[in-house]
Design a protein around this motif. Structure first.
Motif, PDB file in Angstrom:
ATOM      1  N   PRO A   1      11.917  71.988  68.387  1.00  0.00           N
ATOM      2  CA  PRO A   1      11.687  73.538  68.206  1.00  0.00           C
ATOM      3  C   PRO A   1      12.037  73.967  67.013  1.00  0.00           C
ATOM      4  N   LEU A   2      13.336  73.708  66.382  1.00  0.00           N
ATOM      5  CA  LEU A   2      13.833  74.409  65.322  1.00  0.00           C
ATOM      6  C   LEU A   2      13.129  73.676  64.033  1.00  0.00           C
ATOM      7  N   ARG A   3      12.546  72.710  63.915  1.00  0.00           N
ATOM      8  CA  ARG A   3      12.018  72.273  62.868  1.00  0.00           C
ATOM      9  C   ARG A   3      10.540  72.194  63.002  1.00  0.00           C
ATOM     10  N   HIS A   4       9.913  73.046  63.804  1.00  0.00           N
ATOM     11  CA  HIS A   4       8.417  72.900  63.963  1.00  0.00           C
ATOM     12  C   HIS A   4       7.648  73.455  62.543  1.00  0.00           C
ATOM     13  N   SER A   5       8.229  74.716  62.381  1.00  0.00           N
ATOM     14  CA  SER A   5       7.563  75.355  61.016  1.00  0.00           C
ATOM     15  C   SER A   5       7.790  74.297  59.639  1.00  0.00           C
ATOM     16  N   SER A   6       8.692  73.560  59.705  1.00  0.00           N
ATOM     17  CA  SER A   6       9.069  72.729  58.444  1.00  0.00           C
ATOM     18  C   SER A   6       8.115  71.586  58.702  1.00  0.00           C
ATOM     19  N   ILE A   7       7.962  71.027  59.753  1.00  0.00           N
ATOM     20  CA  ILE A   7       7.255  69.719  60.007  1.00  0.00           C
ATOM     21  C   ILE A   7       5.841  70.028  59.917  1.00  0.00           C
ATOM     22  N   LEU A   8       5.293  71.176  60.810  1.00  0.00           N
ATOM     23  CA  LEU A   8       3.870  71.617  60.859  1.00  0.00           C
ATOM     24  C   LEU A   8       3.530  72.671  59.900  1.00  0.00           C
ATOM     25  N   LYS A   9       3.724  72.464  58.546  1.00  0.00           N
ATOM     26  CA  LYS A   9       3.173  73.444  57.527  1.00  0.00           C
ATOM     27  C   LYS A   9       1.782  73.503  57.565  1.00  0.00           C
ATOM     28  N   PRO A  10       1.109  74.964  57.190  1.00  0.00           N
ATOM     29  CA  PRO A  10      -0.273  74.940  56.931  1.00  0.00           C
ATOM     30  C   PRO A  10      -0.935  73.725  56.245  1.00  0.00           C
ATOM     31  N   CYS A  11      -0.246  73.578  55.069  1.00  0.00           N
ATOM     32  CA  CYS A  11      -0.963  72.257  54.444  1.00  0.00           C
ATOM     33  C   CYS A  11      -0.956  71.102  55.309  1.00  0.00           C
ATOM     34  N   VAL A  12       0.048  70.787  56.068  1.00  0.00           N
ATOM     35  CA  VAL A  12      -0.201  69.519  57.167  1.00  0.00           C
ATOM     36  C   VAL A  12      -1.143  69.767  57.933  1.00  0.00           C
TER      37      VAL A  12
END
Length: 315
Positions: free
Chosen positions: A132-143
């Motif tokens: 949950p704490l890494r969600h935004s860094s893993i699934l970026k809009p570009c990804v």
């Protein structure tokens, strides 16, 4: 039936779609619930797209995948239902040859896209719950964009050979398709040539697409289940299960009838045609109808926007 001029690969001018064989006397009334479900699918998915487009707080991976799913559902349902309703209500059984191939392409290509989007949404659930704490860094809009583009490209590239191979084959004098839309195996049965390569490629596509997606979805939910069962709070576990339950319902509603239809064409000689045809129609209509209802009801932001739009006041 008149054939187009040319060599031995000449194709028929058109095919005849029977609709729902065995229920000819009831087809007018059977079309009513199909029409109602189609209207719900169109209105629901357009509503989902409008809400996600206008509400910038919803420009997150889960909702972007939901938007892709809504677009896919619109294409998938609209590729079959208007013609099916025309058959059932107005006896418009004839479909032009190229229109049949175009319908075949859209059905199989966007079924593959739908499967891929469901896989991507399962991965999103996995990252959300397990990291949950890494969600935004893993699934970026570009990804998210690259994943959506890969799913779309896979559907278009894998299915294109279906149409190319079928278009180069000679057809028998019988041009009757005993269902309400042009499906690859149903069209292939009208070919007067060796179709083993076509059938083998169809199996390859089915297992490489659906098989891969189901494996990824299953692994995602196994990891989700392990993480959820390890949560200390019962309320947190219940919330996580509730979030995943709706996605699992959508997955089952899509894959069960789709696999039944696929396997029946190859191994289900003893399955009554009416059962096969009805499930073949429902698998292209029920998921597009259910997806906006399930996700709309389960997602507070979307639910609130719908209530505000319908009632003209804040929920």
């Amino acid at each position: 039936m008149v054939l187009a001029s040319g060599n031995s690969s000449s194709h028929p001018v058109s095919f005849i779609l029977l609709g729902i064989p065995g229920l000819e006397n009831s087809q007018f009334w059977i079309a009513l619930p199909f029409c109602a479900m189609y209207v719900v699918a169109i209105v629901g998915n357009i509503t989902i797209l409008h809400i996600i487009r206008t509400d910038h707080t919803l420009h997150e991976p889960m909702y972007l995948f939901l938007a892709i799913l809504a677009i896919t559902d619109l294409v998938l349902s609209s590729s079959t239902q208007p013609k099916m309703l025309a058959i059932l209500w107005f006896h418009a059984h004839e479909i032009e040859y190229h229109a049949c191939l175009i319908q075949l392409f859209f059905i199989h290509a966007f079924s593959s896209v739908e499967s891929g989007v469901l896989m991507a949404m399962a991965l999103d659930r996995y990252v959300t719950i397990c990291f949950p704490l890494r969600h935004s860094s893993i699934l970026k809009p570009c990804v998210v964009g690259k994943l959506g583009a890969a799913v779309m490209a896979r559907g278009l590239l894998w299915v294109s050979p279906f149409c190319i191979m079928v278009s180069k084959m000679p057809f028998c004098p019988n041009h009757v398709i005993p269902q309400s839309y042009c499906e690859h195996m149903a069209v292939l049965k009208l070919v007067c040539a060796d179709t083993r390569v076509n059938r083998a490629y169809g199996l390859f596509v089915a297992f490489s697409v659906v098989g891969f997606d189901i494996i990824v979805i299953s692994m995602s939910y196994v990891m989700i289940l392990r993480t959820v069962l390890g949560l200390p709070s019962g309320e947190a576990r219940l919330k996580a299960f509730g979030t995943c339950a709706s996605h699992i319902c959508v997955i089952l509603a899509f894959y069960i009838p789709a696999l039944f239809t696929f396997l029946t064409h190859r191994f289900g000689q003893h399955v009554p045609p009416v059962v096969h045809v009805m499930l073949a129609n429902l698998y292209l209509l029920v998921p597009p109808m259910l997806n906006p209802i399930i996700y709309g009801a389960r997602t507070k932001q979307i639910r609130d926007q719908v209530i505000q739009g319908c009632c003209g006041k804040d929920p």
